[in-house]
Design a protein around this motif. Structure first.
Motif, PDB file in Angstrom:
ATOM      1  N   CYS A   1      42.451  83.227  37.261  1.00 28.29           N
ATOM      2  CA  CYS A   1      43.629  82.609  36.642  1.00 28.29           C
ATOM      3  C   CYS A   1      43.845  83.153  35.233  1.00 28.29           C
ATOM      4  CB  CYS A   1      43.463  81.089  36.586  1.00 28.29           C
ATOM      5  SG  CYS A   1      43.348  80.294  38.203  1.00 28.29           S
ATOM      6  N   LEU A   2      42.760  83.381  34.520  1.00 28.53           N
ATOM      7  CA  LEU A   2      42.870  83.952  33.180  1.00 28.53           C
ATOM      8  C   LEU A   2      43.455  85.359  33.234  1.00 28.53           C
ATOM      9  CD1 LEU A   2      42.260  83.555  30.162  1.00 28.53           C
ATOM     10  CD2 LEU A   2      39.977  84.497  30.581  1.00 28.53           C
ATOM     11  N   ASN A   3      43.027  86.141  34.212  1.00 31.80           N
ATOM     12  CA  ASN A   3      43.595  87.483  34.390  1.00 31.80           C
ATOM     13  C   ASN A   3      45.091  87.408  34.673  1.00 31.80           C
ATOM     14  OD1 ASN A   3      41.196  88.883  33.987  1.00 31.80           O
ATOM     15  ND2 ASN A   3      40.597  88.725  36.129  1.00 31.80           N
ATOM     16  N   ASP A   4      45.497  86.429  35.501  1.00 31.06           N
ATOM     17  CA  ASP A   4      46.920  86.248  35.795  1.00 31.06           C
ATOM     18  C   ASP A   4      47.694  85.886  34.536  1.00 31.06           C
ATOM     19  OD1 ASP A   4      46.456  86.775  38.460  1.00 31.06           O
ATOM     20  OD2 ASP A   4      46.321  84.664  39.043  1.00 31.06           O
ATOM     21  N   PHE A   5      47.096  85.047  33.700  1.00 26.95           N
ATOM     22  CA  PHE A   5      47.756  84.625  32.457  1.00 26.95           C
ATOM     23  C   PHE A   5      47.956  85.809  31.514  1.00 26.95           C
ATOM     24  CE2 PHE A   5      47.240  82.802  28.077  1.00 26.95           C
ATOM     25  CZ  PHE A   5      48.483  82.183  28.022  1.00 26.95           C
ATOM     26  N   VAL A   6      46.908  86.632  31.380  1.00 30.87           N
ATOM     27  CA  VAL A   6      47.011  87.810  30.510  1.00 30.87           C
ATOM     28  C   VAL A   6      48.043  88.788  31.057  1.00 30.87           C
ATOM     29  CG1 VAL A   6      45.745  89.815  29.639  1.00 30.87           C
ATOM     30  CG2 VAL A   6      44.670  87.562  29.605  1.00 30.87           C
ATOM     31  N   GLU A   7      48.080  88.951  32.375  1.00 27.15           N
ATOM     32  CA  GLU A   7      49.068  89.847  32.976  1.00 27.15           C
ATOM     33  C   GLU A   7      50.485  89.340  32.720  1.00 27.15           C
ATOM     34  OE1 GLU A   7      50.300  91.746  37.332  1.00 27.15           O
ATOM     35  OE2 GLU A   7      48.464  90.553  37.113  1.00 27.15           O
ATOM     36  N   ALA A   8      50.678  88.007  32.823  1.00 29.28           N
ATOM     37  CA  ALA A   8      51.992  87.428  32.547  1.00 29.28           C
ATOM     38  C   ALA A   8      52.392  87.649  31.096  1.00 29.28           C
ATOM     39  CB  ALA A   8      51.988  85.940  32.874  1.00 29.28           C
ATOM     40  N   GLN A   9      51.424  87.503  30.179  1.00 30.73           N
ATOM     41  CA  GLN A   9      51.714  87.761  28.770  1.00 30.73           C
ATOM     42  C   GLN A   9      52.084  89.231  28.548  1.00 30.73           C
ATOM     43  OE1 GLN A   9      48.074  86.062  26.881  1.00 30.73           O
ATOM     44  NE2 GLN A   9      49.512  84.989  25.554  1.00 30.73           N
ATOM     45  N   THR A  10      51.333  90.113  29.181  1.00 33.64           N
ATOM     46  CA  THR A  10      51.611  91.540  29.042  1.00 33.64           C
ATOM     47  C   THR A  10      53.027  91.874  29.508  1.00 33.64           C
ATOM     48  OG1 THR A  10      49.272  92.019  29.432  1.00 33.64           O
ATOM     49  CG2 THR A  10      50.807  93.848  29.644  1.00 33.64           C
ATOM     50  N   THR A  11      53.401  91.332  30.654  1.00 35.03           N
ATOM     51  CA  THR A  11      54.749  91.557  31.175  1.00 35.03           C
ATOM     52  C   THR A  11      55.809  91.020  30.218  1.00 35.03           C
ATOM     53  OG1 THR A  11      53.907  91.402  33.448  1.00 35.03           O
ATOM     54  CG2 THR A  11      56.284  91.133  33.134  1.00 35.03           C
ATOM     55  N   TYR A  12      55.594  89.813  29.742  1.00 39.36           N
ATOM     56  CA  TYR A  12      56.559  89.162  28.858  1.00 39.36           C
ATOM     57  C   TYR A  12      56.745  89.944  27.562  1.00 39.36           C
ATOM     58  CZ  TYR A  12      58.226  85.719  25.430  1.00 39.36           C
ATOM     59  OH  TYR A  12      58.899  85.078  24.425  1.00 39.36           O
ATOM     60  N   TYR A  13      55.640  90.302  26.906  1.00 36.90           N
ATOM     61  CA  TYR A  13      55.747  91.017  25.631  1.00 36.90           C
ATOM     62  C   TYR A  13      56.339  92.418  25.822  1.00 36.90           C
ATOM     63  CZ  TYR A  13      52.848  87.278  23.723  1.00 36.90           C
ATOM     64  OH  TYR A  13      52.371  86.059  23.324  1.00 36.90           O
ATOM     65  N   ALA A  14      55.990  93.055  26.949  1.00 32.44           N
ATOM     66  CA  ALA A  14      56.538  94.382  27.215  1.00 32.44           C
ATOM     67  C   ALA A  14      58.052  94.308  27.437  1.00 32.44           C
ATOM     68  CB  ALA A  14      55.859  95.007  28.431  1.00 32.44           C
ATOM     69  N   GLN A  15      58.511  93.284  28.151  1.00 34.43           N
ATOM     70  CA  GLN A  15      59.936  93.106  28.365  1.00 34.43           C
ATOM     71  C   GLN A  15      60.663  92.860  27.040  1.00 34.43           C
ATOM     72  OE1 GLN A  15      59.753  89.880  31.219  1.00 34.43           O
ATOM     73  NE2 GLN A  15      60.430  91.216  32.876  1.00 34.43           N
TER      74      GLN A  15
ATOM     75  N   CYS B   1      73.603  91.425  20.196  1.00 40.34           N
ATOM     76  CA  CYS B   1      72.381  90.705  19.811  1.00 40.34           C
ATOM     77  C   CYS B   1      72.218  89.431  20.635  1.00 40.34           C
ATOM     78  CB  CYS B   1      72.419  90.358  18.327  1.00 40.34           C
ATOM     79  SG  CYS B   1      72.187  91.772  17.218  1.00 40.34           S
ATOM     80  N   GLY B   2      73.337  88.739  20.851  1.00 40.49           N
ATOM     81  CA  GLY B   2      73.280  87.508  21.636  1.00 40.49           C
ATOM     82  C   GLY B   2      72.850  87.758  23.068  1.00 40.49           C
ATOM     83  N   GLU B   3      73.389  88.817  23.660  1.00 35.53           N
ATOM     84  CA  GLU B   3      73.001  89.143  25.036  1.00 35.53           C
ATOM     85  C   GLU B   3      71.508  89.471  25.125  1.00 35.53           C
ATOM     86  OE1 GLU B   3      75.664  92.305  25.844  1.00 35.53           O
ATOM     87  OE2 GLU B   3      77.326  90.992  26.487  1.00 35.53           O
ATOM     88  N   THR B   4      71.000  90.198  24.122  1.00 33.49           N
ATOM     89  CA  THR B   4      69.573  90.536  24.114  1.00 33.49           C
ATOM     90  C   THR B   4      68.717  89.284  23.930  1.00 33.49           C
ATOM     91  OG1 THR B   4      70.017  92.750  23.250  1.00 33.49           O
ATOM     92  CG2 THR B   4      67.781  91.887  22.967  1.00 33.49           C
ATOM     93  N   GLN B   5      69.160  88.390  23.031  1.00 26.32           N
ATOM     94  CA  GLN B   5      68.406  87.149  22.827  1.00 26.32           C
ATOM     95  C   GLN B   5      68.338  86.331  24.110  1.00 26.32           C
ATOM     96  OE1 GLN B   5      66.612  86.239  20.258  1.00 26.32           O
ATOM     97  NE2 GLN B   5      67.203  88.005  18.988  1.00 26.32           N
ATOM     98  N   LYS B   6      69.402  86.336  24.878  1.00 22.39           N
ATOM     99  CA  LYS B   6      69.402  85.604  26.147  1.00 22.39           C
ATOM    100  C   LYS B   6      68.489  86.279  27.165  1.00 22.39           C
ATOM    101  CE  LYS B   6      73.083  83.383  27.491  1.00 22.39           C
ATOM    102  NZ  LYS B   6      74.435  82.976  27.930  1.00 22.39           N
ATOM    103  N   GLN B   7      68.399  87.605  27.117  1.00 24.62           N
ATOM    104  CA  GLN B   7      67.447  88.311  27.981  1.00 24.62           C
ATOM    105  C   GLN B   7      66.013  87.931  27.616  1.00 24.62           C
ATOM    106  OE1 GLN B   7      68.928  92.395  27.255  1.00 24.62           O
ATOM    107  NE2 GLN B   7      69.140  92.583  29.481  1.00 24.62           N
ATOM    108  N   VAL B   8      65.745  87.880  26.309  1.00 23.73           N
ATOM    109  CA  VAL B   8      64.406  87.472  25.851  1.00 23.73           C
ATOM    110  C   VAL B   8      64.125  86.037  26.291  1.00 23.73           C
ATOM    111  CG1 VAL B   8      62.997  86.975  23.818  1.00 23.73           C
ATOM    112  CG2 VAL B   8      64.374  89.067  23.896  1.00 23.73           C
ATOM    113  N   GLY B   9      65.147  85.173  26.179  1.00 24.84           N
ATOM    114  CA  GLY B   9      64.968  83.786  26.615  1.00 24.84           C
ATOM    115  C   GLY B   9      64.670  83.679  28.097  1.00 24.84           C
ATOM    116  N   SER B  10      65.331  84.521  28.892  1.00 26.84           N
ATOM    117  CA  SER B  10      65.074  84.528  30.335  1.00 26.84           C
ATOM    118  C   SER B  10      63.663  85.003  30.639  1.00 26.84           C
ATOM    119  CB  SER B  10      66.100  85.420  31.037  1.00 26.84           C
ATOM    120  OG  SER B  10      65.850  85.488  32.426  1.00 26.84           O
ATOM    121  N   ALA B  11      63.203  86.033  29.916  1.00 28.83           N
ATOM    122  CA  ALA B  11      61.830  86.529  30.094  1.00 28.83           C
ATOM    123  C   ALA B  11      60.825  85.459  29.694  1.00 28.83           C
ATOM    124  CB  ALA B  11      61.620  87.797  29.266  1.00 28.83           C
ATOM    125  N   GLU B  12      61.139  84.732  28.627  1.00 31.70           N
ATOM    126  CA  GLU B  12      60.244  83.651  28.195  1.00 31.70           C
ATOM    127  C   GLU B  12      60.157  82.562  29.261  1.00 31.70           C
ATOM    128  OE1 GLU B  12      60.011  80.156  24.754  1.00 31.70           O
ATOM    129  OE2 GLU B  12      61.482  81.772  24.576  1.00 31.70           O
TER     130      GLU B  12
END
Length: 372
Positions: A235-249, A118-129
């Motif tokens: 820029c808004l499209n870039d922001f949405v794409e970044a969110q999509t990548t982050y949530y998918a990860q 769980c800790g390793e996964t949380q750190k992966q999520v933190g890195s994605a964030e």
């Protein structure tokens, strides 16, 4: 020395003249030249853009960093032109705590092993964030901030200069009016009065010319807000794409973690006071690869536009959103209509020449989708 004294005296006289004109306008004792409706509309649109840009920026900063104390600290580091110290985010702190506790309990135990995973996964999520925050800051917040601190400050400067030229113009009109009244009341022709009227008329012509020139400069700057909107849309499209990548990860990381925890014996994975479940009976969640969950790469659309610019031909394009032309050189658009577009040498890369029947004008590429 004499020149500087005269210059200071002239500046003081101009300032006093503007102050008197402004005061008399506020008291209703002097007439005021009104700007044309198009320029007033552009000024209002620019001010509206500035206010909403500030508001979106503020809320985005809150989203990316909810802790107000950290935001203030980062702001101070930025103003002092110092590097912000690297700190672990909440996910990384939680992950490290889980790993440390898992090692303390023993990696060979079910609970200790689960804590470490769980800790390793949380750190992966933190890195994605962290990557999401960095991408959003560079591709979304920075262009918005550049507009406020660059283009809009220039607009404010030119708008203030236009206000001063307008006060000079109205003050010149008042002086001419007073000179003519004095001339009309004279019983005989007095050379000084005639000279005063002539000088007042000459001042009026000069101030009118300066006002018209400044109004044109201000108008051109304000019409550039349309390009700002087009840029901010990208820029808004870039922001949405970044969110999509982050949530998918994050989703993929948690699905993988859930599968790993599901492989533990049922006596360790079941909740207290609840019946045990078998190792493979964890909640089934469909696995979505990160790459499959992301939108199509924007590079494909960009390459299509680049290809169009390199040729002299035309392409059909579908309009994605309504667009109101900001000037006579632009073409208004309606969502879902199909128009012809082509590239004109020397045109800004964010624009194409659009054609609808006999109508032609510039159109922003962010509002278009090229058709095959």
């Amino acid at each position: 020395m004499d020149f500087n004294v005269k210059r200071l005296a002239a500046d003081a006289g101009t300032f006093l003249s503007r102050a008197v004109q402004f005061t008399e306008e506020k008291l209703g004792q002097a007439e005021k030249t009104e700007l044309d409706a198009h320029l007033e509309n552009l000024l209002s649109r620019a001010e509206c853009t500035k206010q909403w840009t500030e508001r979106i920026m503020k809320q985005t900063e809150v989203l990316l960093q909810p802790n107000p104390n950290v935001r203030i600290e980062e702001f101070l580091y930025e103003k002092l032109d110092k590097k912000v110290p690297t700190r672990m985010n909440n996910h990384e702190l939680l992950g490290q705590s889980m790993i440390d506790s898992g090692n303390e309990f023993g990696p060979g135990t079910a609970y200790g092993n689960a804590l470490i995973k769980c800790g390793e996964t949380q750190k992966q999520v933190g890195s994605a964030e962290r990557e999401f925050i960095q991408s959003s800051a560079n591709n979304f917040l920075t262009p918005f901030r550049n507009f406020l601190e660059g283009d809009f400050k220039t607009i404010l400067k030119e708008r203030k200069l236009l206000q001063n030229k307008r006060l000079d113009l109205d003050a010149a009109k008042t002086r001419l009016k007073k000179a003519r009244v004095a001339d009309a009341r004279a019983l005989v022709s007095i050379p000084q009065l005639l000279l005063g009227v002539f000088q007042a008329e000459q001042d009026l012509r000069i101030t009118q010319s300066e006002f018209d020139r400044q109004a044109e400069i201000t108008r051109l700057l304000l019409e550039g807000v349309s390009s700002t909107h087009a840029h901010h849309l990208r820029c808004l499209n870039d922001f949405v794409e970044a969110q999509t990548t982050y949530y998918a990860q994050c989703y993929q990381y948690m699905v993988d973690l859930q599968k790993q925890l599901g492989s533990f014996p049922s006596t360790f994975t079941s909740n207290n006071n609840q019946s045990s479940v078998s190792g493979g009976a964890s909640v089934s969640v469909p696995t979505i690869p990160v790459s499959a969950s992301l939108p199509a790469a924007p590079g494909r659309a960009s390459s299509a536009f680049n290809e169009l610019r390199s040729t002299s031909g035309s392409r059909k394009a579908r309009v994605l959103y309504d667009y109101d032309a900001a000037g006579s050189s632009e073409l208004s658009l309606l969502a879902d209509e199909v128009i012809l577009v082509n590239s004109v040498p020397g045109m800004d890369s964010d624009w194409l020449m659009g054609e609808r029947g006999n109508q032609k004008g510039k159109v922003p590429i962010t509002y278009l989708e090229l058709l095959n």
